[in-house]
Write a protein that holds these residues in place. Structure first.
Motif, PDB file in Angstrom:
ATOM      1  N   TRP A  61       5.947  -4.079  -1.973  1.00  0.00           N
ATOM      2  CA  TRP A  61       5.282  -4.537  -0.757  1.00  0.00           C
ATOM      3  C   TRP A  61       5.297  -6.061  -0.684  1.00  0.00           C
ATOM      4  O   TRP A  61       5.088  -6.741  -1.686  1.00  0.00           O
ATOM      5  CB  TRP A  61       3.850  -4.001  -0.770  1.00  0.00           C
ATOM      6  N   LYS A  83      -2.816  -0.628   2.526  1.00  0.00           N
ATOM      7  CA  LYS A  83      -2.210  -1.049   1.281  1.00  0.00           C
ATOM      8  C   LYS A  83      -3.339  -1.427   0.339  1.00  0.00           C
ATOM      9  O   LYS A  83      -4.379  -1.950   0.788  1.00  0.00           O
ATOM     10  CB  LYS A  83      -1.279  -2.247   1.501  1.00  0.00           C
ATOM     11  N   ASP A  95      -0.461  -0.731  -4.757  1.00  0.00           N
ATOM     12  CA  ASP A  95       0.706  -1.417  -4.211  1.00  0.00           C
ATOM     13  C   ASP A  95       0.910  -2.807  -4.812  1.00  0.00           C
ATOM     14  O   ASP A  95       2.015  -3.350  -4.756  1.00  0.00           O
ATOM     15  CB  ASP A  95       0.557  -1.573  -2.689  1.00  0.00           C
TER      16      ASP A  95
END
Length: 268
Positions: free
Chosen positions: A38, A84, A146
């Motif tokens: 990410w 996230k 993440d």
């Protein structure tokens, strides 16, 4: 390692042929994990909650929560809600309340860092700390996070009890970034403003406390210029004092209380 000459004489023509035809396995690199992990962009709203019962209903795209305190099911629930999730860890200080606290030898424990039960770590001792931090990164990955927010990343500027230098800090912070990236996790630089020019390329975002209070927010602009988010909080200033500048600089800013509970007051 030295290899036998006869092995090289046999292997060399094969390597040359593979290089000409494009055959053979690709050279190992980190492009796969880098492509998969990410990359938070500037301006994303966020929630930072490190105490109290987790409230998953705050309408923001990013959550930052304690990696030890929350199970994989909590991370999965936030993912189902479209969030996230960042894994908070302390990588520069020892905490006596963590389940792995007994694995840190006394030789790497320094002065207290101002928080109850916490002591600075001797970040020069990577022989001891790297495997411990790798296991913590594994924990974040296994729970489905993440990204990682490694805390206490500026010991060299504090009275740690060890003669830490800027060079020691750069080397350790890069080690932490590599451990996260090796596991496909994004990683944020926590505070450590003076080393941003050297470290912005190693980290995927920044996390900052009180840059407005101390007139330091412009130091974070290298991250924004690189297309990387800066997640920023103030504790004592009203939003009217820091939000105009935060918007101008592209920071993701809000006001929180020191306990980092549910309450938040974001910049509009």
């Amino acid at each position: 390692m030295r290899r036998r000459r006869v092995f090289l004489l046999v292997l060399l023509p094969l390597l040359l042929l593979a290089g000409c035809t494009g055959g053979g396995p690709p050279a190992p690199d980190d492009r796969g994990p880098a492509a998969a992990r990410w990359q938070p962009e500037p301006g994303l709203a966020w929630q930072w909650q490190l105490s109290g019962a987790l409230d998953p209903a705050v309408d923001v795209p990013v959550y930052d929560i304690d990696g030890f305190d929350h199970p994989a099911s909590a991370v999965a629930d936030l993912h189902r809600r479209g969030r996230k999730v960042i894994c908070y860890l302390s990588t520069g200080a020892w905490e006596d309340f963590r389940p792995d606290a007994g694995e840190f030898p006394a030789s790497v424990l320094g002065r207290g860092n101002g928080w109850k039960g916490e002591r600075w770590l001797d970040i020069r001792r990577t022989d001891v700390l790297e495997p411990l931090m790798a296991r913590r990164m594994d924990l974040c990955r296994e729970k489905g996070f993440d990204a990682v927010e490694p805390d206490n990343m500026d010991g060299y500027r504090n009275r740690t009890g060890f003669p830490l230098t800027a060079a020691h800090q750069l080397a350790y912070n890069r080690l932490i970034a590599r451990l996260a990236h090796d596991r496909g996790l994004a990683v944020g630089l926590k505070n450590d403003l003076d080393q941003i020019p050297e470290l912005v390329g190693d980290f995927d975002f920044a996390v900052n406390e009180q840059c407005a209070q101390y007139d330091e927010c412009p130091k974070l602009t290298p991250f924004v210029r690189a297309g990387k988010a800066v997640f920023h909080v103030e504790y004592e200033l009203p939003t009217s004092r820091f939000c105009p500048q935060a918007r101008e600089l592209g920071l993701s800013s809000m006001r929180k209380k020191y306990d980092l509970g549910v309450w938040r007051q974001p910049c509009a």
